[in-house]
Design a protein around this motif. Structure first.
Motif, PDB file in Angstrom:
ATOM      1  N   ALA A 323      30.457  61.005  49.312  1.00 39.07           N
ATOM      2  CA  ALA A 323      31.197  60.340  48.615  1.00 39.07           C
ATOM      3  C   ALA A 323      32.039  59.147  49.069  1.00 39.07           C
ATOM      4  CB  ALA A 323      32.009  61.498  47.999  1.00 39.07           C
ATOM      5  N   SER A 324      32.055  58.492  49.937  1.00 40.31           N
ATOM      6  CA  SER A 324      32.925  57.747  51.235  1.00 40.31           C
ATOM      7  C   SER A 324      32.226  56.612  51.072  1.00 40.31           C
ATOM      8  CB  SER A 324      33.546  57.725  52.576  1.00 40.31           C
ATOM      9  OG  SER A 324      32.243  58.623  53.136  1.00 40.31           O
ATOM     10  N   SER A 325      30.455  56.561  51.626  1.00 38.24           N
ATOM     11  CA  SER A 325      30.053  55.981  51.133  1.00 38.24           C
ATOM     12  C   SER A 325      29.419  55.213  49.857  1.00 38.24           C
ATOM     13  CB  SER A 325      28.370  56.407  51.266  1.00 38.24           C
ATOM     14  OG  SER A 325      28.269  57.171  53.180  1.00 38.24           O
ATOM     15  N   ALA A 326      29.648  56.147  48.280  1.00 46.73           N
ATOM     16  CA  ALA A 326      29.915  55.329  47.370  1.00 46.73           C
ATOM     17  C   ALA A 326      31.260  54.335  47.178  1.00 46.73           C
ATOM     18  CB  ALA A 326      29.220  56.590  46.682  1.00 46.73           C
ATOM     19  N   ILE A 327      31.971  55.190  47.676  1.00 42.75           N
ATOM     20  CA  ILE A 327      33.793  54.398  47.334  1.00 42.75           C
ATOM     21  C   ILE A 327      33.435  53.160  48.329  1.00 42.75           C
ATOM     22  CG2 ILE A 327      35.790  54.258  47.802  1.00 42.75           C
ATOM     23  CD1 ILE A 327      35.467  57.128  46.800  1.00 42.75           C
ATOM     24  N   ILE A 328      32.643  53.100  49.523  1.00 44.20           N
ATOM     25  CA  ILE A 328      33.059  51.598  50.794  1.00 44.20           C
ATOM     26  C   ILE A 328      31.665  50.828  49.091  1.00 44.20           C
ATOM     27  CG2 ILE A 328      31.627  51.096  51.882  1.00 44.20           C
ATOM     28  CD1 ILE A 328      32.299  53.007  53.538  1.00 44.20           C
ATOM     29  N   ALA A 329      31.146  51.432  48.589  1.00 43.34           N
ATOM     30  CA  ALA A 329      29.564  50.704  47.735  1.00 43.34           C
ATOM     31  C   ALA A 329      30.923  49.862  46.672  1.00 43.34           C
ATOM     32  CB  ALA A 329      28.342  50.848  47.425  1.00 43.34           C
ATOM     33  N   LEU A 330      31.169  50.391  46.142  1.00 45.29           N
ATOM     34  CA  LEU A 330      32.516  50.152  44.548  1.00 45.29           C
ATOM     35  C   LEU A 330      33.064  48.945  45.510  1.00 45.29           C
ATOM     36  CD1 LEU A 330      33.342  50.651  41.792  1.00 45.29           C
ATOM     37  CD2 LEU A 330      35.046  52.579  43.157  1.00 45.29           C
ATOM     38  N   ALA A 331      33.600  49.221  46.317  1.00 40.47           N
ATOM     39  CA  ALA A 331      34.745  48.261  47.385  1.00 40.47           C
ATOM     40  C   ALA A 331      34.011  46.890  47.070  1.00 40.47           C
ATOM     41  CB  ALA A 331      35.610  48.286  48.631  1.00 40.47           C
ATOM     42  N   SER A 332      32.701  47.039  47.894  1.00 38.22           N
ATOM     43  CA  SER A 332      31.509  46.003  47.267  1.00 38.22           C
ATOM     44  C   SER A 332      31.323  44.784  46.375  1.00 38.22           C
ATOM     45  CB  SER A 332      29.669  45.980  47.966  1.00 38.22           C
ATOM     46  OG  SER A 332      30.679  46.200  49.607  1.00 38.22           O
ATOM     47  N   LEU A 333      31.660  45.801  44.816  1.00 39.86           N
ATOM     48  CA  LEU A 333      31.266  45.496  43.865  1.00 39.86           C
ATOM     49  C   LEU A 333      32.341  44.551  43.303  1.00 39.86           C
ATOM     50  CD1 LEU A 333      29.059  47.869  42.291  1.00 39.86           C
ATOM     51  CD2 LEU A 333      28.206  45.928  43.447  1.00 39.86           C
ATOM     52  N   ILE A 334      33.296  45.749  43.510  1.00 39.17           N
ATOM     53  CA  ILE A 334      34.461  45.045  43.062  1.00 39.17           C
ATOM     54  C   ILE A 334      34.954  43.033  43.388  1.00 39.17           C
ATOM     55  CG2 ILE A 334      36.723  44.720  43.243  1.00 39.17           C
ATOM     56  CD1 ILE A 334      36.958  48.177  43.327  1.00 39.17           C
ATOM     57  N   LEU A 335      34.463  42.850  44.948  1.00 35.05           N
ATOM     58  CA  LEU A 335      34.824  42.156  45.687  1.00 35.05           C
ATOM     59  C   LEU A 335      33.456  40.593  45.293  1.00 35.05           C
ATOM     60  CD1 LEU A 335      35.448  42.891  49.133  1.00 35.05           C
ATOM     61  CD2 LEU A 335      36.564  42.005  48.022  1.00 35.05           C
ATOM     62  N   ALA A 336      32.199  41.184  44.505  1.00 31.86           N
ATOM     63  CA  ALA A 336      31.295  40.301  44.538  1.00 31.86           C
ATOM     64  C   ALA A 336      31.688  40.196  42.489  1.00 31.86           C
ATOM     65  CB  ALA A 336      29.778  41.474  44.376  1.00 31.86           C
ATOM     66  N   PHE A 337      32.453  40.744  41.895  1.00 30.97           N
ATOM     67  CA  PHE A 337      32.595  40.789  40.306  1.00 30.97           C
ATOM     68  C   PHE A 337      34.467  39.942  40.203  1.00 30.97           C
ATOM     69  CE2 PHE A 337      28.462  42.956  40.647  1.00 30.97           C
ATOM     70  CZ  PHE A 337      27.276  41.837  40.026  1.00 30.97           C
ATOM     71  N   ALA A 338      35.039  40.190  41.116  1.00 32.01           N
ATOM     72  CA  ALA A 338      36.147  39.909  41.207  1.00 32.01           C
ATOM     73  C   ALA A 338      36.864  38.820  41.769  1.00 32.01           C
ATOM     74  CB  ALA A 338      36.896  41.126  40.786  1.00 32.01           C
ATOM     75  N   PRO A 339      36.291  37.443  41.936  1.00 32.55           N
ATOM     76  CA  PRO A 339      36.806  37.255  43.398  1.00 32.55           C
ATOM     77  C   PRO A 339      37.980  36.026  43.451  1.00 32.55           C
ATOM     78  CG  PRO A 339      34.945  36.068  41.918  1.00 32.55           C
ATOM     79  CD  PRO A 339      35.107  36.661  41.617  1.00 32.55           C
ATOM     80  N   THR A 340      39.097  37.452  42.780  1.00 33.69           N
ATOM     81  CA  THR A 340      39.752  36.656  42.378  1.00 33.69           C
ATOM     82  C   THR A 340      41.046  36.776  44.042  1.00 33.69           C
ATOM     83  OG1 THR A 340      40.548  38.245  41.407  1.00 33.69           O
ATOM     84  CG2 THR A 340      39.913  36.573  40.309  1.00 33.69           C
ATOM     85  N   TRP A 341      42.663  36.635  43.619  1.00 36.08           N
ATOM     86  CA  TRP A 341      43.497  37.035  45.074  1.00 36.08           C
ATOM     87  C   TRP A 341      43.414  38.682  44.354  1.00 36.08           C
ATOM     88  CZ3 TRP A 341      44.626  38.107  49.447  1.00 36.08           C
ATOM     89  CH2 TRP A 341      46.140  38.565  49.343  1.00 36.08           C
ATOM     90  N   THR A 342      43.943  38.929  43.504  1.00 36.22           N
ATOM     91  CA  THR A 342      43.720  40.518  42.434  1.00 36.22           C
ATOM     92  C   THR A 342      42.768  41.221  43.154  1.00 36.22           C
ATOM     93  OG1 THR A 342      45.087  39.549  40.372  1.00 36.22           O
ATOM     94  CG2 THR A 342      44.444  41.815  40.218  1.00 36.22           C
ATOM     95  N   GLY A 343      41.762  40.825  42.395  1.00 25.97           N
ATOM     96  CA  GLY A 343      40.199  41.709  42.982  1.00 25.97           C
ATOM     97  C   GLY A 343      40.065  41.826  44.257  1.00 25.97           C
ATOM     98  N   GLY A 344      40.499  40.916  45.241  1.00 27.38           N
ATOM     99  CA  GLY A 344      40.478  40.891  47.263  1.00 27.38           C
ATOM    100  C   GLY A 344      41.379  42.557  46.816  1.00 27.38           C
ATOM    101  N   ILE A 345      42.665  42.068  46.497  1.00 28.25           N
ATOM    102  CA  ILE A 345      44.068  43.484  46.965  1.00 28.25           C
ATOM    103  C   ILE A 345      42.996  44.682  46.861  1.00 28.25           C
ATOM    104  CG2 ILE A 345      45.692  44.605  46.162  1.00 28.25           C
ATOM    105  CD1 ILE A 345      46.558  41.649  46.180  1.00 28.25           C
ATOM    106  N   VAL A 346      42.479  44.855  45.173  1.00 26.38           N
ATOM    107  CA  VAL A 346      41.907  46.349  44.476  1.00 26.38           C
ATOM    108  C   VAL A 346      40.520  46.586  45.829  1.00 26.38           C
ATOM    109  CG1 VAL A 346      40.847  47.003  43.142  1.00 26.38           C
ATOM    110  CG2 VAL A 346      42.992  45.770  42.759  1.00 26.38           C
ATOM    111  N   GLY A 347      39.732  45.409  45.421  1.00 21.34           N
ATOM    112  CA  GLY A 347      38.307  45.814  47.020  1.00 21.34           C
ATOM    113  C   GLY A 347      39.098  46.364  48.062  1.00 21.34           C
ATOM    114  N   ALA A 348      40.348  45.661  48.599  1.00 16.10           N
ATOM    115  CA  ALA A 348      40.441  46.341  50.105  1.00 16.10           C
ATOM    116  C   ALA A 348      40.651  47.876  50.164  1.00 16.10           C
ATOM    117  CB  ALA A 348      41.423  45.005  50.242  1.00 16.10           C
TER     118      ALA A 348
END
Length: 433
Positions: A323-348
């Protein structure tokens, strides 16, 4: 301290058996809070010394030497240091397995590693060119990995299995706090990387003090220490991989860490060049990096403590690692498709949730599939190669993605795919639930 039998020594066989059994037996007594605090602080100091430079200072120093080649210089220096760590960690782990000292097997290497790492950080502060910068960073890696190999092995030496994920979560908290301290140092020195390196050196030395005082390290008698067999050591990189559970656990850790390093490696440049943080928000990228690191740290700490306790209470390791590995992958996708300050905050924040639980639970899982109690330090050093090797692999993979193959979007999508492969391979482990 001795790495082999003392010539002419005739140890008492009964005393040798007793000492060796205490040092090598599977622990059953729960460790106390002061001992855990010492381990946490060592992890904090080592990671401040690692990640202050990796996250901010080495990047700033690379830009100082050649702004047009900052990515290439950073990748060179970081990759060279990681290559040293791949040898240093299992090597010093093997030395600590064989160390006979009244202080114990692990303490001398924690102390010596911290001293070497701190001295090299001071040397890095005055590096006049890229060559000296690379050399000093390699020495930092050698010293810190000596200390890290020893403290990593101290946990299965002392902590019983039912408490191990909890202690792993607390150690992960120390690691994360060290990452945050490193980021704070990088931001606080305002581009004065030389001062930053000196502060990191002080943090490294201060971090080992409590463990040195409260280690309760079980010693080996001089006559009980096995001689170092270099052929055995070299084969030792392969032998643990002949154990299927160990091999799959090692592979999982390698892939998840490659994905994680691909996410964090160029984060400072991502904020500057993809998010355009200065233009869109007025914030300096270094400050933005500090904010994201702080959010990441908070969620890693919470997730590691919760995940570790949950794993120990249920006795389950694999489902939480997946489960934790899948969540890490999700964070990568957030940064990929939301390259904004808000996206960076959510991804982090998402990355912190995933990686915190992963650090705590995967650590406990790894310690339960070690091939041999007598070689805990060396075998855990081989495990740590799966954490340091990505520092070599990730820059090699990331650089062409950023510069030629679609930029940060393609980089973070690739990171997500690699991390998900790690989640898939966890199911291959049979000896741990």
């Amino acid at each position: 301290m001795s790495l082999s039998d003392t010539p002419g020594a005739v140890p008492d066989p009964g005393l040798v058996r007793t000492t060796r059994s205490a040092a090598l037996a599977e622990p059953t007594e729960r460790v106390r809070p002061l001992w855990i605090t010492g381990v946490v602080l060592v992890n904090l100091g080592i990671n401040a010394a690692f990640f202050g430079p990796i996250q901010v200072l080495l990047a700033q120093q690379s830009e100082h030497f050649d702004p047009g080649q900052k990515e290439a210089i950073f990748a060179l220096v970081n990759g060279a240091g990681a290559a040293v760590s791949m040898v240093a960690n299992p090597l010093f782990g093997a030395f600590s397995d064989r160390t006979a000292s009244r202080l114990g097997r692990r303490v001398p290497w924690v102390l010596a590693g911290a001293v070497l790492g701190a001295a090299a950080l001071v040397g890095l502060a005055g590096a006049p060119n890229v060559a000296v910068m690379t050399l000093m960073w390699c020495l930092v890696q050698a010293g810190c990995n000596a200390a890290y190999a020893a403290i990593f092995a101290a946990v299965p030496d002392r902590v019983p299995v039912p408490q191990r994920a909890t202690v792993g979560g607390l150690a992960a908290m120390g690691q994360t706090a060290g990452i945050l301290v490193g980021a704070v140092i990088g931001a606080a020195v305002s581009g004065n990387y030389a001062l930053g390196y000196i502060i990191c050196a002080a943090a490294l030395v201060a971090g080992v003090v409590m463990y040195l005082v409260k280690s309760d390290d079980s010693p080996l008698r001089v006559g009980a220490a096995r001689p170092m067999n270099w052929a055995e050591f070299l084969l030792g990189f392969i032998r643990p991989l002949r154990h299927p559970d160990f091999a799959w656990a090692w592979t999982t850790r390698l892939l998840v860490n490659i994905g994680n390093h691909m996410v964090t490696l160029y984060l400072l440049f991502f904020l500057a060049d993809a998010v355009h943080l200065k233009e869109t928000t007025g914030l300096e990228p270094a400050f933005g990096f500090l904010v994201l690191t702080g959010l990441y740290a908070v969620f890693v700490i919470i997730s590691s403590l919760v995940g570790g306790r949950l794993s120990d209470r249920t006795g389950k390791r694999k489902p939480l690692v997946i489960a934790s590995s899948a969540i890490i992958a999700l964070a990568s996708l957030i940064l990929a498709f939301a390259p904004t300050w808000t996206g960076g905050i959510v991804g982090a924040c998402v990355l912190g949730v995933g990686f915190g639980a992963y650090l705590a639970v995967d650590f406990a899982l790894i310690t339960q599939v070690l091939p041999n109690a007598a070689d805990r330090g060396k075998d855990l050093g081989v495990v740590n190669v799966a954490s340091s090797l990505p520092q070599v692999i990730a820059p090699v993979i990331a650089w062409p993605f950023v510069t030629m193959w679609g930029g940060y979007v393609s980089l973070y999508v690739a990171a997500a795919i690699i991390g998900l492969l790690g989640a898939v391979f966890v199911v291959k482990i049979k000896g741990v639930d």
